[in-house]
Design a protein around this motif. Structure first.
Motif, PDB file in Angstrom:
ATOM      1  N   LYS A   1       1.039  -0.998  -0.337  1.00 35.54           N
ATOM      2  CA  LYS A   1       0.216   0.420   0.346  1.00 35.54           C
ATOM      3  C   LYS A   1       1.301   1.310  -0.068  1.00 35.54           C
ATOM      4  CE  LYS A   1      -3.630  -3.205   0.920  1.00 35.54           C
ATOM      5  NZ  LYS A   1      -4.076  -3.429  -0.962  1.00 35.54           N
ATOM      6  N   SER A   2      -0.131   2.262  -0.058  1.00 30.13           N
ATOM      7  CA  SER A   2       1.160   3.683  -0.197  1.00 30.13           C
ATOM      8  C   SER A   2       1.378   4.281   1.015  1.00 30.13           C
ATOM      9  CB  SER A   2      -0.143   4.754  -1.141  1.00 30.13           C
ATOM     10  OG  SER A   2      -0.930   5.379  -0.401  1.00 30.13           O
ATOM     11  N   GLU A   3       2.788   5.080   1.015  1.00 28.85           N
ATOM     12  CA  GLU A   3       2.943   5.661   2.455  1.00 28.85           C
ATOM     13  C   GLU A   3       1.661   5.841   3.116  1.00 28.85           C
ATOM     14  OE1 GLU A   3       6.304   6.793   3.619  1.00 28.85           O
ATOM     15  OE2 GLU A   3       7.311   6.658   1.104  1.00 28.85           O
ATOM     16  N   ALA A   4       0.655   6.742   2.513  1.00 29.94           N
ATOM     17  CA  ALA A   4      -0.277   7.417   3.121  1.00 29.94           C
ATOM     18  C   ALA A   4      -1.242   7.028   3.964  1.00 29.94           C
ATOM     19  CB  ALA A   4      -0.773   8.558   1.927  1.00 29.94           C
ATOM     20  N   LEU A   5      -1.202   5.438   2.912  1.00 29.22           N
ATOM     21  CA  LEU A   5      -2.483   4.637   3.180  1.00 29.22           C
ATOM     22  C   LEU A   5      -2.553   4.081   4.946  1.00 29.22           C
ATOM     23  CD1 LEU A   5      -4.973   2.299   1.063  1.00 29.22           C
ATOM     24  CD2 LEU A   5      -3.545   1.364   3.014  1.00 29.22           C
ATOM     25  N   SER A   6      -1.041   3.720   4.624  1.00 32.99           N
ATOM     26  CA  SER A   6      -0.226   3.293   5.647  1.00 32.99           C
ATOM     27  C   SER A   6      -0.304   3.525   6.841  1.00 32.99           C
ATOM     28  CB  SER A   6       1.005   2.150   5.373  1.00 32.99           C
ATOM     29  OG  SER A   6       1.617   1.396   4.605  1.00 32.99           O
ATOM     30  N   LYS A   7       0.022   4.481   6.827  1.00 32.62           N
ATOM     31  CA  LYS A   7      -0.003   5.638   8.092  1.00 32.62           C
ATOM     32  C   LYS A   7      -1.694   5.839   8.537  1.00 32.62           C
ATOM     33  CE  LYS A   7       3.656   8.584   6.917  1.00 32.62           C
ATOM     34  NZ  LYS A   7       4.281   9.981   6.771  1.00 32.62           N
ATOM     35  N   ARG A   8      -2.078   5.565   7.552  1.00 32.39           N
ATOM     36  CA  ARG A   8      -3.923   6.163   8.069  1.00 32.39           C
ATOM     37  C   ARG A   8      -4.462   4.490   8.910  1.00 32.39           C
ATOM     38  NH1 ARG A   8      -7.307   6.917   2.781  1.00 32.39           N
ATOM     39  NH2 ARG A   8      -9.304   6.457   4.372  1.00 32.39           N
ATOM     40  N   ALA A   9      -3.269   3.336   8.088  1.00 25.65           N
ATOM     41  CA  ALA A   9      -4.082   2.314   9.055  1.00 25.65           C
ATOM     42  C   ALA A   9      -3.217   1.909  10.386  1.00 25.65           C
ATOM     43  CB  ALA A   9      -3.059   1.400   8.268  1.00 25.65           C
ATOM     44  N   VAL A  10      -2.098   2.477   9.981  1.00 29.66           N
ATOM     45  CA  VAL A  10      -2.196   2.183  11.656  1.00 29.66           C
ATOM     46  C   VAL A  10      -2.494   3.297  12.838  1.00 29.66           C
ATOM     47  CG1 VAL A  10       0.219   2.944  12.734  1.00 29.66           C
ATOM     48  CG2 VAL A  10       0.560   2.025  10.672  1.00 29.66           C
ATOM     49  N   ALA A  11      -2.658   4.442  12.420  1.00 29.47           N
ATOM     50  CA  ALA A  11      -3.182   5.461  13.425  1.00 29.47           C
ATOM     51  C   ALA A  11      -4.674   5.157  13.864  1.00 29.47           C
ATOM     52  CB  ALA A  11      -4.221   6.441  12.705  1.00 29.47           C
ATOM     53  N   ARG A  12      -5.031   4.431  12.839  1.00 33.10           N
ATOM     54  CA  ARG A  12      -7.119   3.136  13.316  1.00 33.10           C
ATOM     55  C   ARG A  12      -6.329   2.000  14.574  1.00 33.10           C
ATOM     56  NH1 ARG A  12     -10.560   2.472   8.440  1.00 33.10           N
ATOM     57  NH2 ARG A  12     -10.794   4.562   7.746  1.00 33.10           N
TER      58      ARG A  12
ATOM     59  N   VAL B   1     -11.047  -1.614  14.646  1.00 27.76           N
ATOM     60  CA  VAL B   1     -10.792  -1.047  13.199  1.00 27.76           C
ATOM     61  C   VAL B   1     -11.854  -2.096  12.174  1.00 27.76           C
ATOM     62  CG1 VAL B   1      -8.604  -2.411  14.227  1.00 27.76           C
ATOM     63  CG2 VAL B   1      -9.772  -3.993  14.394  1.00 27.76           C
ATOM     64  N   GLY B   2     -12.813  -1.861  12.722  1.00 26.16           N
ATOM     65  CA  GLY B   2     -14.052  -2.758  12.075  1.00 26.16           C
ATOM     66  C   GLY B   2     -13.891  -2.142  10.224  1.00 26.16           C
ATOM     67  N   PRO B   3     -13.535  -0.847   9.988  1.00 24.79           N
ATOM     68  CA  PRO B   3     -13.106  -0.128   8.634  1.00 24.79           C
ATOM     69  C   PRO B   3     -11.904  -0.577   8.130  1.00 24.79           C
ATOM     70  CG  PRO B   3     -14.049   1.459  10.082  1.00 24.79           C
ATOM     71  CD  PRO B   3     -13.574   0.318  10.463  1.00 24.79           C
ATOM     72  N   LEU B   4     -10.818  -1.387   8.733  1.00 24.27           N
ATOM     73  CA  LEU B   4      -9.563  -1.283   8.414  1.00 24.27           C
ATOM     74  C   LEU B   4      -9.549  -2.552   6.931  1.00 24.27           C
ATOM     75  CD1 LEU B   4      -6.954  -0.728   8.436  1.00 24.27           C
ATOM     76  CD2 LEU B   4      -6.078  -2.398  10.386  1.00 24.27           C
ATOM     77  N   LYS B   5     -10.170  -3.754   7.403  1.00 23.58           N
ATOM     78  CA  LYS B   5     -10.213  -4.516   5.972  1.00 23.58           C
ATOM     79  C   LYS B   5     -10.432  -3.738   4.834  1.00 23.58           C
ATOM     80  CE  LYS B   5     -10.460  -8.913   8.899  1.00 23.58           C
ATOM     81  NZ  LYS B   5     -11.131  -9.579   9.053  1.00 23.58           N
ATOM     82  N   PHE B   6     -11.723  -3.135   4.821  1.00 23.01           N
ATOM     83  CA  PHE B   6     -12.448  -2.098   3.586  1.00 23.01           C
ATOM     84  C   PHE B   6     -10.847  -1.346   2.862  1.00 23.01           C
ATOM     85  CE2 PHE B   6     -14.362   1.457   1.644  1.00 23.01           C
ATOM     86  CZ  PHE B   6     -15.477   0.913   0.889  1.00 23.01           C
ATOM     87  N   LEU B   7     -10.027  -0.095   3.925  1.00 21.32           N
ATOM     88  CA  LEU B   7      -9.409   0.370   3.677  1.00 21.32           C
ATOM     89  C   LEU B   7      -7.906  -0.457   2.753  1.00 21.32           C
ATOM     90  CD1 LEU B   7      -8.484   3.213   4.046  1.00 21.32           C
ATOM     91  CD2 LEU B   7      -7.022   2.633   6.281  1.00 21.32           C
ATOM     92  N   LEU B   8      -7.858  -1.478   3.750  1.00 20.77           N
ATOM     93  CA  LEU B   8      -6.509  -2.186   2.539  1.00 20.77           C
ATOM     94  C   LEU B   8      -7.407  -3.061   1.480  1.00 20.77           C
ATOM     95  CD1 LEU B   8      -5.207  -3.286   6.279  1.00 20.77           C
ATOM     96  CD2 LEU B   8      -4.313  -1.934   5.043  1.00 20.77           C
ATOM     97  N   GLY B   9      -8.471  -3.344   1.181  1.00 18.64           N
ATOM     98  CA  GLY B   9      -8.484  -3.929  -0.204  1.00 18.64           C
ATOM     99  C   GLY B   9      -9.106  -5.477  -0.152  1.00 18.64           C
ATOM    100  N   ILE B  10      -9.124  -5.508   1.456  1.00 13.86           N
ATOM    101  CA  ILE B  10      -9.159  -7.070   1.907  1.00 13.86           C
ATOM    102  C   ILE B  10     -11.266  -7.503   1.189  1.00 13.86           C
ATOM    103  CG2 ILE B  10      -9.460  -8.714   3.127  1.00 13.86           C
ATOM    104  CD1 ILE B  10      -6.744  -6.955   5.226  1.00 13.86           C
ATOM    105  N   SER B  11     -11.292  -6.858   2.294  1.00 12.69           N
ATOM    106  CA  SER B  11     -12.911  -6.981   1.913  1.00 12.69           C
ATOM    107  C   SER B  11     -13.457  -7.054   0.743  1.00 12.69           C
ATOM    108  CB  SER B  11     -13.589  -6.192   2.438  1.00 12.69           C
ATOM    109  OG  SER B  11     -13.887  -5.681   3.637  1.00 12.69           O
ATOM    110  N   THR B  12     -13.377  -6.448  -0.057  1.00  8.98           N
ATOM    111  CA  THR B  12     -13.436  -5.615  -1.625  1.00  8.98           C
ATOM    112  C   THR B  12     -12.537  -6.434  -2.123  1.00  8.98           C
ATOM    113  OG1 THR B  12     -11.651  -3.923  -1.790  1.00  8.98           O
ATOM    114  CG2 THR B  12     -14.330  -3.448  -1.643  1.00  8.98           C
ATOM    115  N   SER B  13     -11.650  -7.971  -2.309  1.00  8.60           N
ATOM    116  CA  SER B  13     -11.197  -8.550  -3.269  1.00  8.60           C
ATOM    117  C   SER B  13     -12.132 -10.328  -3.251  1.00  8.60           C
ATOM    118  CB  SER B  13      -9.758  -8.763  -2.557  1.00  8.60           C
ATOM    119  OG  SER B  13      -9.592  -9.485  -1.096  1.00  8.60           O
TER     120      SER B  13
END
Length: 251
Positions: free
Chosen positions: A104-115, A121-133
């Protein structure tokens, strides 16, 4: 002379203090142990009857924090444990999050870590694209018979190994045998409970053809090597596309 009601009052205050500053009975990680495994060991030796009691003590929440794949409220965990298990990077590295972040991009990674540091972490799998894969968002717990036996012999307890939990790894590299899957965290009943691996909890060992086993071993080794090499870094998607195109042109 102290009166009995006063002594009872003092004793109750003492219990409240002991509950607030609960001394964790497990003070170090085992080799390649996951955060969920560490918390499950703490729960087992804590004397707590209910899982939400342990979760409250560890994460200051009765439910959030008991996820087996991605962490939550890591800052609270570090504060409650007084940093015994390391800083936020040390704790996060004991979860599946570092497996996904390099892609993932550095910006997205920082958002994930902040969460995971501060919130649910409910929306985290969606943020990482896991739920939509095309693959399931559910990442089951997995364990190896050989590792469970070795762990009990050397540590007195079987525990969840981080490398076994990575997506796509279905064979233990140490014992060259298929991993057994546990679906307990996927059910409504066991979703918020703490578990350690045992024979009754796990599905039977899959029966694999030798060629299939060998292919899964090669893929597991590739996953292990790439995850280790990429930890802390990020893949440039544009450069990766150029590399793929260049390699395909040679075939």
């Amino acid at each position: 002379m102290l009166h009995l009601p006063y002594l009872i009052h003092i004793f109750r205050q003492y219990l409240k203090q002991m509950d607030r500053y609960w001394p964790f009975p497990v003070t170090s990680w085992l080799k390649d142990e996951t955060l969920f495994s560490l918390c499950s060991r703490i729960h087992r030796v804590s004397g707590n009857i209910f899982a939400n009691k342990t979760c409250q003590q560890l994460f200051q929440h009765p439910l959030t924090g008991s996820q087996h794949d991605f962490p939550a409220r890591v800052d609270q965990f570090i504060e409650q444990s007084k940093g015994v298990y390391g800083d936020s990077n040390a704790v996060i590295n004991r979860t599946l999050l570092p497996y996904f972040l390099p892609w993932k991009s550095e910006a997205l990674s920082k958002r994930a870590v902040a969460r995971v540091l501060d919130t649910n972490v409910g929306p985290l799998k969606f943020l990482l694209g896991i739920s939509t894969s095309r693959f399931r968002a559910h990442l089951p717990l997995k364990a190896c018979n050989g590792c469970m036996s070795d762990d009990r012999q050397h540590h007195g307890v079987a525990y969840w190994h981080l490398m076994h939990q990575y997506p796509g790894i279905w064979v233990c590299l140490d014992h060259r045998e298929p991993l057994r899957e546990a679906n307990v965290k996927a059910t409504g009943v066991g979703r918020f409970l703490w578990y350690l691996p045992n024979e009754e909890l796990l599905n039977p060992v899959p029966i694999l053809e030798p060629s299939t086993l060998e292919a899964l071993l090669r893929f597991a080794l590739l996953t292990h090597q790439s995850t280790t090499a990429l930890r802390g870094g990020h893949i440039d998607a544009q450069r990766l596309a150029v590399v793929y195109a260049a390699r395909l042109s040679t075939l």
